[in-house]
Motif scaffolding. Structure first.
Motif, short mmCIF file in Angstrom:
data_model
loop_
_atom_site.label_atom_id
_atom_site.label_comp_id
_atom_site.label_asym_id
_atom_site.label_seq_id
_atom_site.Cartn_x
_atom_site.Cartn_y
_atom_site.Cartn_z
N ASP A 48 0.84 -1.21 0.00
CA ASP A 48 0.00 0.00 0.00
C ASP A 48 0.86 1.25 0.00
OD1 ASP A 48 -2.46 -1.25 -0.04
OD2 ASP A 48 -2.89 -0.94 2.09
N ARG A 49 0.35 2.29 -0.67
CA ARG A 49 0.95 3.61 -0.55
C ARG A 49 0.20 4.36 0.54
NH1 ARG A 49 2.19 7.03 -5.76
NH2 ARG A 49 3.40 8.08 -4.13
N VAL A 50 0.93 4.82 1.53
CA VAL A 50 0.33 5.42 2.73
C VAL A 50 0.84 6.85 2.89
CG1 VAL A 50 0.18 5.30 5.25
CG2 VAL A 50 0.06 3.20 3.90
N LEU A 51 -0.08 7.76 3.18
CA LEU A 51 0.27 9.12 3.58
C LEU A 51 -0.01 9.28 5.06
CD1 LEU A 51 0.94 12.15 3.11
CD2 LEU A 51 -1.50 12.48 2.60
N ASP A 52 1.00 9.72 5.81
CA ASP A 52 0.82 10.08 7.22
C ASP A 52 0.84 11.60 7.28
OD1 ASP A 52 0.72 10.29 9.94
OD2 ASP A 52 2.44 9.00 10.35
N ALA A 53 -0.35 12.19 7.38
CA ALA A 53 -0.52 13.64 7.30
C ALA A 53 -0.47 14.24 8.70
CB ALA A 53 -1.84 13.99 6.62
N GLY A 54 0.65 14.89 9.02
CA GLY A 54 0.88 15.37 10.38
C GLY A 54 1.49 14.26 11.20
N CYS A 55 2.63 13.75 10.73
CA CYS A 55 3.20 12.51 11.26
C CYS A 55 3.88 12.66 12.60
CB CYS A 55 4.19 11.93 10.25
SG CYS A 55 5.64 13.01 9.95
N GLY A 56 4.12 13.90 13.07
CA GLY A 56 4.86 14.05 14.32
C GLY A 56 6.24 13.43 14.19
N ALA A 57 6.63 12.65 15.17
CA ALA A 57 7.94 12.00 15.16
C ALA A 57 7.91 10.64 14.47
CB ALA A 57 8.47 11.86 16.57
N GLY A 58 6.82 10.35 13.74
CA GLY A 58 6.80 9.19 12.86
C GLY A 58 6.32 7.89 13.46
N THR A 59 5.74 7.92 14.65
CA THR A 59 5.36 6.68 15.33
C THR A 59 4.47 5.79 14.47
OG1 THR A 59 5.56 7.73 17.49
CG2 THR A 59 4.22 5.73 17.37
N PHE A 60 3.43 6.36 13.86
CA PHE A 60 2.51 5.55 13.07
C PHE A 60 3.03 5.30 11.66
CE2 PHE A 60 -0.70 7.67 16.05
CZ PHE A 60 -0.46 6.72 17.03
N SER A 61 3.90 6.17 11.17
CA SER A 61 4.59 5.89 9.90
C SER A 61 5.39 4.60 10.02
CB SER A 61 5.52 7.04 9.54
OG SER A 61 4.84 8.26 9.39
N PHE A 62 6.08 4.44 11.14
CA PHE A 62 6.88 3.24 11.35
C PHE A 62 5.99 2.00 11.42
CE2 PHE A 62 9.67 6.41 13.75
CZ PHE A 62 10.40 6.73 12.62
N GLU A 63 4.84 2.12 12.05
CA GLU A 63 3.92 0.98 12.13
C GLU A 63 3.45 0.56 10.73
OE1 GLU A 63 3.20 -0.83 14.81
OE2 GLU A 63 4.56 0.48 15.95
N ALA A 64 3.13 1.54 9.87
CA ALA A 64 2.71 1.22 8.52
C ALA A 64 3.84 0.61 7.70
CB ALA A 64 2.18 2.48 7.82
N ALA A 65 5.06 1.13 7.88
CA ALA A 65 6.20 0.58 7.15
C ALA A 65 6.48 -0.86 7.57
CB ALA A 65 7.43 1.45 7.37
N ARG A 66 6.25 -1.16 8.83
CA ARG A 66 6.52 -2.51 9.33
C ARG A 66 5.62 -3.56 8.69
NH1 ARG A 66 7.25 0.22 14.60
NH2 ARG A 66 9.46 0.06 15.18
#
Length: 232
Positions: A48-66
């Motif tokens: 999936d291609r995911v946009l984290d809009a307002g990602c802060g320090a990336g906590t949920f970006s890392f979860e999606a990448a995992r």
């Protein structure tokens, strides 16, 4: 950038490290992470291609990448992005692109680009909630999923905070809060924008949660609301 947006970004710049440290020390932050990890696990698929809009320090970006997603993540705070990039190097997660950018820049992005858009506790700092959600929806492919959280306007604690802020100017963060929503209001907004609601949850217990829960359950006691929907 409006003055109000700049104030909210500056405030997040000032709390970047302490906010991120909450995930290591605060039960409320750990609850948030567990809930979002479950939502991402159910609604984000490998590739999936995911946009984290307002990602802060990336906590949920890392979860999606995992789970195997390709993540594009933006935040208006350079301090937050710096923390995210540092953590990305520590974790060795390559398929995430972090960028300092405000949400209004998304209007120039190509429509229908993403399979999933995440936005956690961001849109409350902007006054035009329907317009901001529409901006995110435009970027979703047909069948794409939107996972969005906001302050729960039905929370008795949130109502008390509003009164306290009007009288004392505290809690200070409330000066930056422009939008809240109830589950019914967010459901209606999703449907107006062509998003079919799939699930929603209340979370983040305030002090006195047990008493508040007795007065109205999670809907009246929990301070945050997250809703998942699918573009039809």
């Amino acid at each position: 950038m409006t003055a109000k947006t700049a104030d909210a970004v500056d405030w997040h710049e000032s709390i970047a490290e302490s906010f991120q440290a909450g995930y290591d020390h605060s039960p409320r932050f750990r609850e948030r992470l567990a809930l979002w990890r479950g939502l991402i696990g159910r609604h984000v698929a490998p590739g999936d291609r995911v946009l984290d809009a307002g990602c802060g320090a990336g906590t949920f970006s890392f979860e999606a990448a995992r789970v195997g997603a390709a993540v594009t993540a933006i935040d208006g705070s350079a301090a937050m992005i710096a923390l995210a990039q540092k953590r990305q190097q520590e974790l060795g997660l390559a398929d995430i692109s972090f960028e300092v950018a405000l949400l209004d820049s998304l209007s120039a992005w190509t429509a229908g680009t993403f399979d999933v858009v995440l936005s956690s506790s961001v849109l409350e700092y902007l006054p035009d909630l329907p317009g901001e959600v529409a901006r995110l929806v435009r970027l979703l492919k047909p069948g794409g999923r939107l996972i969005l959280s906001l302050p729960n306007s039905e929370s008795l604690y949130r109502k008390a905070e509003r009164v306290a802020f009007g009288l004392t100017g505290r809690p200070r963060y409330f000066a930056h809060v422009k939008s809240m929503a109830s589950a019914a209001q967010l459901t209606a907004l999703y449907r107006d924008l062509g998003i079919a609601p799939l699930e929603h949850h209340f979370y983040a217990a305030p002090p006195g949660d047990r008493l508040l829960a007795q007065l109205g359950g999670a809907q009246r006691s929990k301070t945050l609301l997250v809703m998942v929907g699918q573009r039809v």
